[in-house]
Structure formats: structure tokens, C-alpha cells
Design an enzyme around this catalytic site. Structure first.
Site, PDB file in Angstrom:
ATOM      1  N   ARG A  82       0.896  -1.054  -0.013  1.00  0.00           N
ATOM      2  CA  ARG A  82      -0.018   0.134  -0.559  1.00  0.00           C
ATOM      3  C   ARG A  82       1.315   1.576   0.082  1.00  0.00           C
ATOM      4  O   ARG A  82       1.762   1.288   0.686  1.00  0.00           O
ATOM      5  CB  ARG A  82      -1.047  -0.097   1.282  1.00  0.00           C
ATOM      6  N   HIS A 126      -3.290  10.964   0.372  1.00  0.00           N
ATOM      7  CA  HIS A 126      -2.085  10.406   2.362  1.00  0.00           C
ATOM      8  C   HIS A 126      -1.266  12.272   3.044  1.00  0.00           C
ATOM      9  O   HIS A 126      -0.865  12.433   3.183  1.00  0.00           O
ATOM     10  CB  HIS A 126      -1.190   9.911   2.311  1.00  0.00           C
ATOM     11  N   GLU A 357      -3.030  -0.579   8.414  1.00  0.00           N
ATOM     12  CA  GLU A 357      -2.198   0.224   9.436  1.00  0.00           C
ATOM     13  C   GLU A 357      -2.160  -0.250  10.118  1.00  0.00           C
ATOM     14  O   GLU A 357      -3.434  -0.249  11.145  1.00  0.00           O
ATOM     15  CB  GLU A 357      -2.179   1.940   9.240  1.00  0.00           C
TER      16      GLU A 357
HETATM   17  C1  GCO Z   1      -0.939   7.942  10.730  1.00  0.00           C
HETATM   18  C2  GCO Z   1      -0.332   7.895   9.117  1.00  0.00           C
HETATM   19  C3  GCO Z   1       1.228   8.041   9.003  1.00  0.00           C
HETATM   20  C4  GCO Z   1       1.780   7.073  10.534  1.00  0.00           C
HETATM   21  C5  GCO Z   1       1.270   6.611  11.054  1.00  0.00           C
HETATM   22  C6  GCO Z   1       2.399   6.150  12.919  1.00  0.00           C
HETATM   23  O1  GCO Z   1      -1.424   6.654  11.054  1.00  0.00           O
HETATM   24  O2  GCO Z   1      -1.072   9.360  11.486  1.00  0.00           O
HETATM   25  O3  GCO Z   1      -1.318   7.339   8.471  1.00  0.00           O
HETATM   26  O4  GCO Z   1       1.502   8.199   7.592  1.00  0.00           O
HETATM   27  O5  GCO Z   1       3.682   7.720   9.873  1.00  0.00           O
HETATM   28  O6  GCO Z   1      -0.037   6.448  11.472  1.00  0.00           O
HETATM   29  O7  GCO Z   1       1.799   7.622  12.950  1.00  0.00           O
END
Ligand code: GCO
Length: 449
Positions: A82, A126, A357
Site C-alpha cells: 500500500r 495521504h 496500518e
Molecule cells: C498516520 C499515518 C501514518 C503515520 C503512522 C504513524 O496514521 O498518522 O497514516 O502516516 O506515519 O500512522 O503515526
């Protein structure tokens, strides 16, 4: 055999075992090949906004080193990757003028991934909004939603023959709240109405782009990624339950309810002191059927009401700090299974889930060219087990993407926090595999065998 290994049989053979990243956090090359400036280019260069004034100008230099990085990914054995597209690489002025060279980069990425047998899944936003659009009001301007739909359509027309899964937005909560209320993220605005409006137009842009992409390619699978954090009341007292309920609206329902019920939670004005825009027809549009819901999970919260009211709404976090990551986030794997089970029971029309994530920052130490990141391995193993626990309760989960493939630019925290399973030496750009990389490789192999 470990407890997790015993649970691996719960994962179907089609399960997506992936890693995740985002453009501004890894690419660098911020002025190369015709890319226009984004709000993060400006924000990170504004004194006082990021840790030690760090920025993504070079980051992991992935723009130049993607081929080496994708070879490492092949070595890892993931089935999916991803990544996000930088909108201002494609539309340097926000709209109209398309930059063929920007598109070329992502075409090469996709082709390389496919040649390694890795399936790409693309995030369209993003957080790196073209600066030109911010200058016209950014996410506070309804027009941005239309510009986003045009950009999404361009991407699906160009890559939709090879890329089947698309994520419109990553964590709209961060865009709205961190970007427009607390000001910790770009564009650094601090205003409640701005935050609530931005959330609305981001949601609208999600829906308009979903419709535009589907009209272009009926085989595109489309979802959105939310950062969700379940809330536990400290005890059963009425006031603590009420406080937890408000926090749940703030963390989760602010975005879940419009997407899956077509309405904002009634409590939203109590939290922000302002109302979302009330525009006829928008809520029906926002509630587009989706192919999947992406979930980013890091931690959970235990909440109580304070003795005195405090802004912006009355809750206090009292989550235990016994086991925390380098971000100070409590490690609560069971919060992930609770979240998944609760979502599938509370929202009737919710699509299957993909964990887009999950991961942790720790203070990694390089010793003789090795990084023994045992705490990260434990974090990952406990959370993948939590995914299995939810699957055992009949929750439909299609994939798990570890955040992150390599150490990268952690937004306002600069390079101070490392989430990668590949270590990056930012002076030399040397990549070193952490023990967690070897562990994940072994796990995926077992799961697929
Ligand atoms: C978020 C983003 C990522 C971050 C990760 C760690 O969740 O803030 O998707 O870009 O880097 O989560 O904080």
C-alpha cells in the site's frame, strides 16, 4: 509453535499480507520531474512546525531508490504493498495541467511491483494537498472535492488496468482535526468551524471520487481508510460512560456515521461548538456503498469525566502507561479485536475490513549491523493475533498491512520516530533489515504454506 502460529490457519489463502507507506514520508525529490508544491512542503519548511525543523525534501529518497526498495519488499515476501500517490506530482497546480512525468513514476512503481508478484493498493490522499488548492481554501472549499474527483478519475484511467484496489483518503480525522483544529499538521489552521467543514468536504470528495472512479472502471474496488481507536469508560458510572461516549464520537463516529449511516452524530456540536455544513443531498452522496473499509489501528483509550470541564469537551485519558511505544501510545492489542467486532455489529451496511496500518515506533539500536527490535515483534505478533481473534468471531477481514515498510518522516515529529521493519540511515540512505523484518517474512511464509 507459538500461539500466533496456531492461529494462522484462520487466515484465508487470499489474505493480503502487506506493508504500507505514504508518498511524502518516503519519496523525497519534492521538486523533481515537474512536481508542484504541497501543503506539507510549505508546512515542514515553516520554523517551529516540525521536530528540529525536519522536512521531507529527501526523506528515504525512495523516488530514486524505489527499485532497490521494491526488491527488498520482494525478499520480504509480502503479497501486497500500500502506497500513496502525491497529488501535486500529477497535478502540479492542483487541477487541469497533468504532469506526465509524475504519472510515469507511479506507472514504473506499479510495473515493478507486479513483476515481483506484489499487488499494489493505492491511497489517493495521504495529506499532501497541492498548495495551489490550499490557496483557494483547500478542504474548506467545496470545489476541492470536485478537483479531487477529477484527480481520482485520472489515476484510475491511467493505472486501473493494473491496480484494482483504491483508497480515497487516509485518516480524514487527521486532515480535519490535526490540520484544521489543533494545527499540528499542514495546513496548520486552528479553528473549529474549519475542522468540521474540512471533514465534510473531505467526506464529499471521497464520495464524488468513488462515483467518478466507478464510472471509469467498474472493476475498481474502492474504500477509505479511517484511524479508529476504541474507547473504554473507566467504570460504569454514568458520567464516565457519557465521557467515553463523547470520545467515541470524536475518535470514530465523526467519520463512521456519515459514511455508513448517512448522518453526523448528534453530539458533534457539543464537542466542537459548531455545526457541520447542512447542504441538501450531501449526506446521501457521502453514504456510497464501499468495497472495503480500511482501518488504521495503533491504540485504544480509557476515558473518564474530569472534575472540572475542560475544552473542547469533558473527558480525560487515563489509559495505563505500563506498556507504551516510543510515541507514548499504550499497547492494547485486544482493543483491535474489540473494535472489529463492535464495528461489524453496530453498522449494518459496513463492508469487509482491511487493516491498512498497524505497527509501532520504538527506540531502535543498531548493534553490529543488526537491530534486535523485540518489542516491535511482540507488538506486531499480539496485534496479528487480535486480528485472528476477530476472524474467529466471524468478522470479515481481508488484509493486514504493517506500518511501515521502512523508517520514514513521521510528520510533525520529523525523523525522531522509527516505525519501519527496515532501518534507514538518513545520512547514507543505507537500509538494514531489522529482526522484525525477518520475523514478518517467516510469519507470511508460514501463513501461506
Ligand atoms: C498516520 C499515518 C501514518 C503515520 C503512522 C504513524 O496514521 O498518522 O497514516 O502516516 O506515519 O500512522 O503515526
Amino acid at each position: 509453535m507459538t500461539t500466533l502460529e496456531k492461529k494462522l490457519k484462520l487466515f484465508p489463502p487470499t489474505f493480503q499480507w502487506g506493508v504500507a507507506s505514504s508518498a511524502y514520508q518516503v519519496e523525497g525529490a519534492v521538486t523533481e520531474d515537474g512536481k508542484g508544491p504541497s501543503i506539507w512542503d510549505i508546512f515542514s519548511h515553516t520554523p517551529g512546525k516540525t521536530s528540529q525543523g525536519e522536512n521531507g525534501d529527501i526523506a528515504c529518497d525512495h523516488y530514486h531508490r524505489y527499485s532497490e526498495d521494491l526488491s527488498l519488499m520482494k525478499n520480504l515476501g509480502v503479497t501486497h504493498y500500500r502506497f500513496s500517490v502525491s497529488w501535486p506530482r500529477i497535478f502540479p497546480d492542483g487541477r487541469q495541467r497533468m504532469n506526465v512525468k509524475g504519472l510515469g513514476f507511479y506507472g514504473r512503481m506499479v510495473d515493478t511491483l507486479l513483476s515481483h508478484n506484489i499487488t499494489p493498493i493505492i491511497t489517493l490522499y495521504h495529506w499532501d494537498l497541492p498548495l495551489a488548492l490550499q490557496e483557494q481554501g483547500g478542504w474548506q472549499n467545496r470545489d476541492t472535492a470536485h478537483a479531487f474527483a477529477d484527480y481520482a478519475e485520472t489515476m484510475v484511467s491511467a493505472l486501473g488496468d493494473r491496480v484494482k484496489q483504491w483508497i480515497t483518503h487516509n485518516e480524514p480525522w487527521c486532515t480535519a482535526y490535526l490540520g484544521h483544529f489543533s494545527g499540528e499538521h499542514a495546513p496548520g489552521i486552528k479553528n473549529a468551524q474549519a475542522a468540521v467543514d474540512a471533514a465534510h468536504y473531505v467526506l464529499l470528495s471521497h464520495a464524488l471520487s468513488t462515483m467518478a472512479m466507478r464510472a471509469t472502471r467498474s472493476d475498481a474496488k474502492i474504500g477509505i481508510t479511517l484511524n479508529l481507536s476504541p474507547v473504554y469508560p473507566k467504570d460504569h458510572s454514568q458520567e464516565n460512560q457519557k465521557a467515553a461516549g463523547l470520545q467515541d464520537v470524536f475518535n470514530n463516529r465523526w467519520f463512521l456515521d456519515p459514511l455508513f449511516k448517512g448522518e453526523y452524530p448528534d453530539e458533534l456540536p457539543t464537542i466542537f461548538g459548531v455545526n457541520p455544513p447542512d447542504i441538501a443531498g450531501d449526506m446521501e452522496i457521502i453514504r456510497q456503498p464501499l468495497d472495503f473499509l480500511g482501518i488504521n489501528y495503533y491504540s485504544a483509550q480509557v476515558i473518564a469525566a474530569p472534575v472540572r470541564d475542560q475544552a473542547p469537551w469533558p473527558v480525560v485519558h487515563i489509559t495505563s502507561k505500563d506498556r507504551v511505544t516510543a510515541m507514548g501510545w499504550p499497547v492494547i492489542p485486544e482493543g483491535l479485536s474489540k473494535l472489529l467486532v463492535d464495528l461489524s455489529t453496530h453498522y449494518q451496511d459496513i463492508p469487509p475490513f482491511i487493516i491498512t496500518e498497524n505497527g509501532a515506533a520504538y527506540e531502535d539500536v543498531v548493534e553490529d549491523g543488526k537491530i534486535h527490535d523485540t518489542e516491535r515483534i511482540l507488538y506486531l505478533s499480539d496485534h496479528i493475533a487480535a486480528v485472528a481473534d476477530a476472524m474467529a468471531q466471524d468478522v470479515n477481514i481481508q488484509g493486514y498491512y504493517l506500518w511501515s515498510f521502512m523508517d520514514n518522516f513521521e510528520w510533525a515529529l520529523g525523523y525522531s520516530k522509527r516505525f519501519g521493519i527496515v532501518h534507514v540511515n538518513y545520512s547514507t540512505q543505507e537500509r538494514t533489515l531489522k529482526d522484525s523484518f525477518l520475523w514478518y517474512r517467516h510469519l507470511i511464509k508460514k501463513a501461506l504454506s
